[in-house]
Design an enzyme around this catalytic site. Structure first.
Site, mmCIF file in Angstrom:
data_model
loop_
_atom_site.group_PDB
_atom_site.id
_atom_site.type_symbol
_atom_site.label_atom_id
_atom_site.label_comp_id
_atom_site.label_asym_id
_atom_site.label_seq_id
_atom_site.Cartn_x
_atom_site.Cartn_y
_atom_site.Cartn_z
ATOM 1 N N LYS A 1 0.991 -1.398 0.076
ATOM 2 C CA LYS A 1 -0.006 -0.218 -0.012
ATOM 3 C C LYS A 1 0.897 1.222 -0.009
ATOM 4 O O LYS A 1 0.730 2.211 -0.687
ATOM 5 C CB LYS A 1 -1.038 0.011 1.276
ATOM 6 N N ASN A 2 1.814 1.137 1.018
ATOM 7 C CA ASN A 2 2.579 2.573 0.891
ATOM 8 C C ASN A 2 3.471 2.871 -0.166
ATOM 9 O O ASN A 2 3.933 4.060 -0.116
ATOM 10 C CB ASN A 2 3.175 2.733 2.480
ATOM 11 N N CYS B 1 -5.162 7.749 8.754
ATOM 12 C CA CYS B 1 -5.474 7.354 10.233
ATOM 13 C C CYS B 1 -5.302 8.444 11.236
ATOM 14 O O CYS B 1 -4.606 9.225 11.075
ATOM 15 C CB CYS B 1 -4.737 6.175 10.219
ATOM 16 N N ARG C 1 -0.098 14.421 13.175
ATOM 17 C CA ARG C 1 0.906 14.033 11.858
ATOM 18 C C ARG C 1 1.225 15.331 11.257
ATOM 19 O O ARG C 1 0.898 15.739 9.965
ATOM 20 C CB ARG C 1 0.092 13.243 11.084
ATOM 21 N N ASP D 1 3.639 0.280 12.439
ATOM 22 C CA ASP D 1 2.229 -0.264 11.680
ATOM 23 C C ASP D 1 1.986 -1.754 12.024
ATOM 24 O O ASP D 1 1.081 -2.392 11.972
ATOM 25 C CB ASP D 1 2.401 -0.268 10.159
ATOM 26 N N ARG E 1 -9.268 0.215 3.465
ATOM 27 C CA ARG E 1 -8.518 1.273 3.024
ATOM 28 C C ARG E 1 -7.129 0.664 2.691
ATOM 29 O O ARG E 1 -6.386 1.174 1.793
ATOM 30 C CB ARG E 1 -8.286 2.290 4.102
HETATM 31 N N1 EPU Z 1 6.557 14.055 11.621
HETATM 32 C C1 EPU Z 1 6.970 15.424 11.804
HETATM 33 N N2 EPU Z 1 6.888 16.278 11.042
HETATM 34 C C2 EPU Z 1 6.883 15.948 9.672
HETATM 35 C C3 EPU Z 1 6.550 14.741 9.292
HETATM 36 C C4 EPU Z 1 6.764 13.740 10.285
HETATM 37 O O1 EPU Z 1 6.962 15.563 13.167
HETATM 38 O O2 EPU Z 1 6.975 16.917 8.851
HETATM 39 C C5 EPU Z 1 6.689 12.957 12.609
HETATM 40 C C6 EPU Z 1 5.542 12.302 12.986
HETATM 41 O O3 EPU Z 1 4.621 12.986 13.797
HETATM 42 C C7 EPU Z 1 5.703 10.980 13.393
HETATM 43 C C8 EPU Z 1 7.050 10.758 12.735
HETATM 44 O O4 EPU Z 1 7.785 11.853 12.309
HETATM 45 O O5 EPU Z 1 5.919 10.980 14.648
HETATM 46 C C9 EPU Z 1 7.075 9.832 11.486
HETATM 47 O O6 EPU Z 1 6.141 10.106 10.428
HETATM 48 P P1 EPU Z 1 6.220 9.925 8.986
HETATM 49 O O7 EPU Z 1 5.983 11.070 8.288
HETATM 50 O O8 EPU Z 1 7.287 8.824 8.874
HETATM 51 O O9 EPU Z 1 4.735 9.268 8.877
HETATM 52 P P2 EPU Z 1 3.775 9.336 7.498
HETATM 53 O O10 EPU Z 1 4.496 9.560 6.308
HETATM 54 O O11 EPU Z 1 2.815 10.342 7.874
HETATM 55 C C10 EPU Z 1 3.961 6.791 6.876
HETATM 56 C C11 EPU Z 1 2.942 5.720 6.623
HETATM 57 C C12 EPU Z 1 2.197 5.143 7.801
HETATM 58 C C13 EPU Z 1 3.265 4.726 8.814
HETATM 59 C C14 EPU Z 1 4.466 5.750 8.914
HETATM 60 C C15 EPU Z 1 5.560 5.299 9.956
HETATM 61 C C16 EPU Z 1 2.114 6.169 4.299
HETATM 62 C C17 EPU Z 1 1.174 6.695 3.413
HETATM 63 N N3 EPU Z 1 1.758 6.109 5.659
HETATM 64 O O12 EPU Z 1 3.222 7.956 7.502
HETATM 65 O O13 EPU Z 1 1.285 4.361 7.464
HETATM 66 O O14 EPU Z 1 2.766 4.507 10.082
HETATM 67 O O15 EPU Z 1 4.834 6.263 7.670
HETATM 68 O O16 EPU Z 1 6.136 4.183 9.155
HETATM 69 O O17 EPU Z 1 3.124 5.631 3.944
HETATM 70 C C18 EPU Z 1 -0.413 2.733 7.836
HETATM 71 O O18 EPU Z 1 -0.090 2.127 6.689
HETATM 72 O O19 EPU Z 1 -1.215 2.391 8.492
HETATM 73 C C19 EPU Z 1 0.338 4.180 8.120
HETATM 74 C C20 EPU Z 1 -0.263 4.847 9.084
#
Ligand code: EPU
Length: 419
Positions: free
Chosen positions: A23-24, A117, A122, A305, A397
């Site tokens: 998915k990701n 989610c 975030r 995850d 999803r």
């Molecule tokens: N963070 C910040 N600032 C930013 C970006 C992130 O403070 O600008 C913090 C977040 O709050 C969090 C950490 O950094 O504490 C990591 O967040 P990340 O940006 O890595 O997460 P994401 O890109 O929002 C993706 C996946 C998530 C998965 C996370 C961590 C996708 C579409 N989503 O989210 O997937 O949990 O990386 O591996 O790729 C899921 O599949 O259930 C899911 C939530």
């Protein structure tokens, strides 16, 4: 029609199951196809709601998209809009990957802030920082990320944490910026490497994905590509945990065992047999589990995850497990639901203390997010009696035909009308 999952627990899972595409990875690769000047054919795309929403957005923007039998064809040549609609974009997290793509194409993008989610805060500050470093003017106005630029120029981007989203967005911008972009402290997840491979097959120069420094020589002409999405690391892990939870004997095929090392190590520590050969992972258990401690981290650490699914299993382990969630502050909300099934859990800030119980009992529960849904399915598979899970749309999803796949392994699981 609103649906819920009805699961009668206690069936042992046995047999073979094929993992779907990631998915990701898919949700990053699909928007990237808009950077090309010719069509791309992307195979092994999971048939899940997040992908369908993304397809609708791409069509709104002007792309011709076809999706059949997990093969997605994207023809980006007629794309003429840079402002995905709120109703669609707010339904998923990855919609904001369109911002750097549209900015690269039109020097302008207006993308509603992403949904996905509810895992607590975030923020997207690191994405904004990356965009600004390459020369974009970026503003958040009325819930919309508005970006524009005269030109994009490569630069060094230092991420404050290895954010998956910010790494994806910086890569997608870097390929359109002239000169060299280096992303420092980049995320190393398999989906980052997969996006880099797709961009490279389109003609981009992306080096170092999978390490903490990704170097992109941008400004190259990108063409459409034929590409196969990597298997889903989290679905693989969810199926491994489900097999263990039911005392099963399951072979997961089409997987990449090296992506699963953090989970495999934990399962082995718990007393579960995990073996692998080529793209097959076999999981066997006698349903006697040792308690373990888990701390979530970026790849190659234990993935956040899989924290919720594994925590569901720990509720019946012998002893007390300590689970520390370092990525998303609200990823323990699902424990309220597991408690309804008899789990003994306590949360102190970012730590959950799980004291193993003899067994869980079926109950009516609600999936509050995608992986919470997966955790409840695992709890329900090993519980005594019937569990009804509402909020199934979260699960759909992100997991392709999860009910069908588990049924194929012997589970008593059915999607039924909510009323
Ligand atoms: N963070 C910040 N600032 C930013 C970006 C992130 O403070 O600008 C913090 C977040 O709050 C969090 C950490 O950094 O504490 C990591 O967040 P990340 O940006 O890595 O997460 P994401 O890109 O929002 C993706 C996946 C998530 C998965 C996370 C961590 C996708 C579409 N989503 O989210 O997937 O949990 O990386 O591996 O790729 C899921 O599949 O259930 C899911 C939530």
């Amino acid at each position: 029609m609103k649906e819920k999952l009805r699961i009668v627990g206690g069936e042992r899972l046995e047999g073979e199951v094929m993992v779907s595409g990631g998915k990701n990875a898919a949700v990053a690769i699909i928007p990237a196809a808009l950077l090309a000047d010719s069509p791309s054919v992307i195979e092994n795309v999971p048939d899940i709601d997040d992908v369908h929403v993304l397809i609708e957005i791409m069509r709104y923007l002007g792309a011709e998209v076809e999706f059949k039998d997990n093969v997605l064809t994207v023809d980006p040549r007629q794309v003429d809009k840079f402002d995905p609609p709120y109703e669609l974009a707010s339904r998923m997290r990855a919609s904001y990957y369109l911002a750097p793509v549209l900015l690269g194409n039109f020097m302008r993008a207006e993308v509603p802030l992403p949904g996905g989610c509810d895992l607590g805060l975030r923020p997207i500050d690191q994405t904004l920082k990356g965009m600004r470093a390459l020369g974009a003017n970026v503003d958040i106005k009325g819930g919309v990320l508005a970006a524009s630029a005269e030109e994009l120029t490569g630069a060094d981007i230092f991420l404050e944490m290895p954010s998956v989203g910010a790494t994806v967005n910086s890569m997608l911008m870097g390929v359109s910026a002239s000169g060299m972009t280096t992303i420092h402290n980049a995320a190393k997840e398999p989906h980052i490497v997969d996006l880099a491979n797709f961009l490279s097959s389109m003609g981009a120069s992306v080096k170092g994905a999978g390490t903490d420094a990704i170097r992109i020589r941008g400004g190259r002409h990108l063409h459409g590509a034929n590409y196969t999405v990597v298997p889903d690391q989290i679905e693989t892990g969810t199926l491994m945990i489900a097999a263990a939870a039911t005392g099963g004997d399951v072979v997961i095929t089409g997987a990449i065992p090296t992506h699963m090392e953090a989970l495999s190590a934990k399962l082995l520590e718990m007393g579960v047999h995990v073996t692998s050969e080529d793209d097959r992972i076999r999981v066997r258990s006698n349903q006697i589990f040792r308690a373990v401690n888990v701390k979530t981290q970026g790849y190659p650490g234990f993935p956040t995850d899989l924290q919720q699914p594994l925590t569901a299993l720990l509720t019946v382990a012998n002893g007390t497990s300590i689970v520390t969630e370092t990525i998303f502050e609200s990823r323990f909300k699902f424990l309220d639901e597991l408690r309804k099934m008899g789990a003994n859990t306590r949360v102190i800030e970012t730590t959950a203390i799980i004291t193993g119980v003899e067994g869980l009992a079926g109950a009516r529960v609600n999936a509050t997010d995608l992986r919470a849904g997966a955790a409840l399915v695992i709890a329900a598979l090993m519980a005594d009696g019937v569990t009804e899970i509402s909020g199934v749309s979260h699960l759909m999803r992100g997991y392709e035909r999860i009910d069908e796949k588990l049924r194929g392994l012997g589970a008593d699981i059915h999607l039924v009308r909510e009323d």
